[in-house]
Design an enzyme around this catalytic site. Structure first.
Site, mmCIF file in Angstrom:
data_model
loop_
_atom_site.group_PDB
_atom_site.id
_atom_site.type_symbol
_atom_site.label_atom_id
_atom_site.label_comp_id
_atom_site.label_asym_id
_atom_site.label_seq_id
_atom_site.Cartn_x
_atom_site.Cartn_y
_atom_site.Cartn_z
ATOM 1 N N THR A 186 -7.638 15.305 -35.403
ATOM 2 C CA THR A 186 -7.665 14.259 -36.224
ATOM 3 C C THR A 186 -6.871 14.356 -37.535
ATOM 4 O OG1 THR A 186 -9.860 13.972 -35.404
ATOM 5 C CG2 THR A 186 -9.529 12.805 -37.412
ATOM 6 N N ARG A 214 -16.367 6.194 -25.431
ATOM 7 C CA ARG A 214 -16.903 7.596 -26.234
ATOM 8 C C ARG A 214 -16.572 7.259 -27.747
ATOM 9 N NH1 ARG A 214 -13.907 11.578 -29.499
ATOM 10 N NH2 ARG A 214 -14.906 13.542 -29.582
ATOM 11 N N GLY A 216 -16.158 9.480 -31.334
ATOM 12 C CA GLY A 216 -16.247 10.811 -31.681
ATOM 13 C C GLY A 216 -16.626 10.590 -33.415
ATOM 14 N N ASP A 217 -16.875 12.145 -33.913
ATOM 15 C CA ASP A 217 -17.198 12.062 -35.454
ATOM 16 C C ASP A 217 -16.544 10.979 -36.386
ATOM 17 O OD1 ASP A 217 -14.909 13.665 -35.100
ATOM 18 O OD2 ASP A 217 -15.469 14.873 -36.789
ATOM 19 N N THR A 237 -11.979 17.828 -38.421
ATOM 20 C CA THR A 237 -11.011 17.633 -37.345
ATOM 21 C C THR A 237 -11.676 18.677 -36.240
ATOM 22 O OG1 THR A 237 -8.770 17.768 -36.509
ATOM 23 C CG2 THR A 237 -9.547 19.347 -38.243
ATOM 24 N N GLY A 238 -11.359 18.555 -35.123
ATOM 25 C CA GLY A 238 -11.756 19.301 -34.193
ATOM 26 C C GLY A 238 -12.835 18.376 -33.177
ATOM 27 N N GLY A 240 -15.366 16.366 -32.156
ATOM 28 C CA GLY A 240 -16.347 15.453 -32.743
ATOM 29 C C GLY A 240 -18.008 15.783 -32.572
HETATM 30 N N1 GLY Z 1 -12.592 14.700 -34.125
HETATM 31 C C1 GLY Z 1 -12.215 13.638 -33.387
HETATM 32 C C2 GLY Z 1 -12.894 13.521 -32.053
HETATM 33 O O1 GLY Z 1 -13.535 14.415 -31.804
HETATM 34 O O2 GLY Z 1 -12.661 12.329 -31.500
#
Ligand code: GLY
Length: 336
Positions: A186, A214, A216-217, A237-238, A240
């Site tokens: 991200t 889905r 994410g965060d 980032t990573g 989520g």
């Molecule tokens: N950090 C972005 C995701 O997991 O979608």
């Protein structure tokens, strides 16, 4: 500006003391001493080396007297437009059905406003749609078909629901029936304007070959992004799923409110999550943060990660420290 002078680096060694704690570095990668993690605003910090052109665009906007939101949006649009980036924008890896579903969020410190979109398909700039949700509706988040209808109504630029290259890769993946692959680099971009206000945004195509629908965060306020004009901002980032279950960026900002340096706040957030999580430090999560005093920092699990820092005096990629079990002992809910 070129790299920092060598004296600023702790090189080669696997560990360093940062904020009085033992930190593991990426092997051979330099980590800046914490005293160097400060800059005079305007200051822009974003995730990964690919954030650097975004930072530089954001700085250009601020120096041309654009607003903090204009800068965040224009900066993130640079990464969203990168046809070579497989994890942000419509060039990103699609979901399990071969469709790119984008997530994005934007926040304004002044007024504590936020807007976000999730699972948005076929629009090139989810960050701009997120801003429109914030500025043109009474809501904070729109998702999927509703977000697309809103984007169409407001005339946002459309694009293919998957790039030809990613479609070919998806077909191959589908034939091989692989398990979902993780790819979640991200862009989160946070900044402080010269007048001291704080803004942020983030944008992603999310986990490659994820289940359709889905989220994410990244579209979650307090998950992938949080801005508090009294304190600072944080971005993630990573993976989520490992951020949103812990309100990761909200936690980083709350640690800064308690007085922690942004880098220590990122480190402490990862430690907190790892103490609770059955995966311990095997989480694939990374945070960046800035505070109102012009201090910045980042941290990641494992060997850490690289993030980009830009201000009028310099623009560079910085190696974050990483966090492993070395400095906290039992993790994964085993702590008594
Ligand atoms: N950090 C972005 C995701 O997991 O979608």
């Amino acid at each position: 500006m070129s790299n920092m002078p060598r004296r600023h680096f702790l090189t080669g060694a696997a560990t360093a003391l940062v904020g009085g704690r033992l930190i593991q570095n990426a092997a051979g990668s330099p980590v800046l001493p914490m005293a160097e993690l400060t800059a005079k605003a305007p200051l822009i910090v974003s995730t990964w080396p690919f954030g650097k052109p975004s930072n530089e665009k954001a700085l250009e906007v601020l120096q041309a007297k654009g607003s903090g939101l204009d800068a965040v949006e224009a900066g993130i649009r640079v990464t969203e437009s990168d046809a070579g980036n497989p994890s942000v924008g419509l060039a990103g890896i699609p979901n399990a059905e071969g469709v790119v579903q984008l997530d994005a969020c934007i926040m304004s410190g002044p007024g504590h406003r936020a807007g976000s979109v999730g699972a948005l398909s076929g629009f090139r700039h989810p960050i701009s749609v997120a801003r429109a949700v914030m500025e043109k509706t009474k809501h904070v988040m729109l998702v999927a078909d509703g977000a697309a209808a809103f984007a169409a109504l407001h005339g946002f630029e459309t694009g293919p629901k998957v790039s030809p290259g990613q479609h070919a890769a998806w077909k191959k993946w589908k034939e091989q029936q692989k398990r979902a692959e993780k790819n979640h680099d991200t862009i989160a971009l946070i900044l402080q304007t010269a007048s001291g206000d704080i803004f942020g945004g983030c944008s992603t195509s999310g986990w490659g070959y994820k289940l359709p629908g889905r989220l994410g965060d990244s579209p979650i306020v307090g998950g992938g992004l949080y801005v508090d004009n009294e304190v600072g901002a944080a971005g993630a980032t990573g993976l989520g799923e490992n951020v949103m279950r812990y309100c990761g960026t909200f936690l980083v900002v709350e640690f800064m409110r308690q007085g922690l340096h942004p880098q220590d706040a990122c480190l402490e957030t990862i430690r907190r999550i790892a103490r609770l999580d059955p995966k311990g430090f095997d989480l694939s999560i990374n945070f960046i943060a800035i505070d109102r005093n012009g201090r910045f920092g980042g941290a990641g699990t494992g060997t850490g990660f690289e993030y980009s820092v830009t201000c009028p005096a310099f623009s560079r990629v910085v190696q974050s420290p990483g966090v492993t079990t070395a400095d906290i002992g039992p993790v994964g809910g085993n702590r008594k």
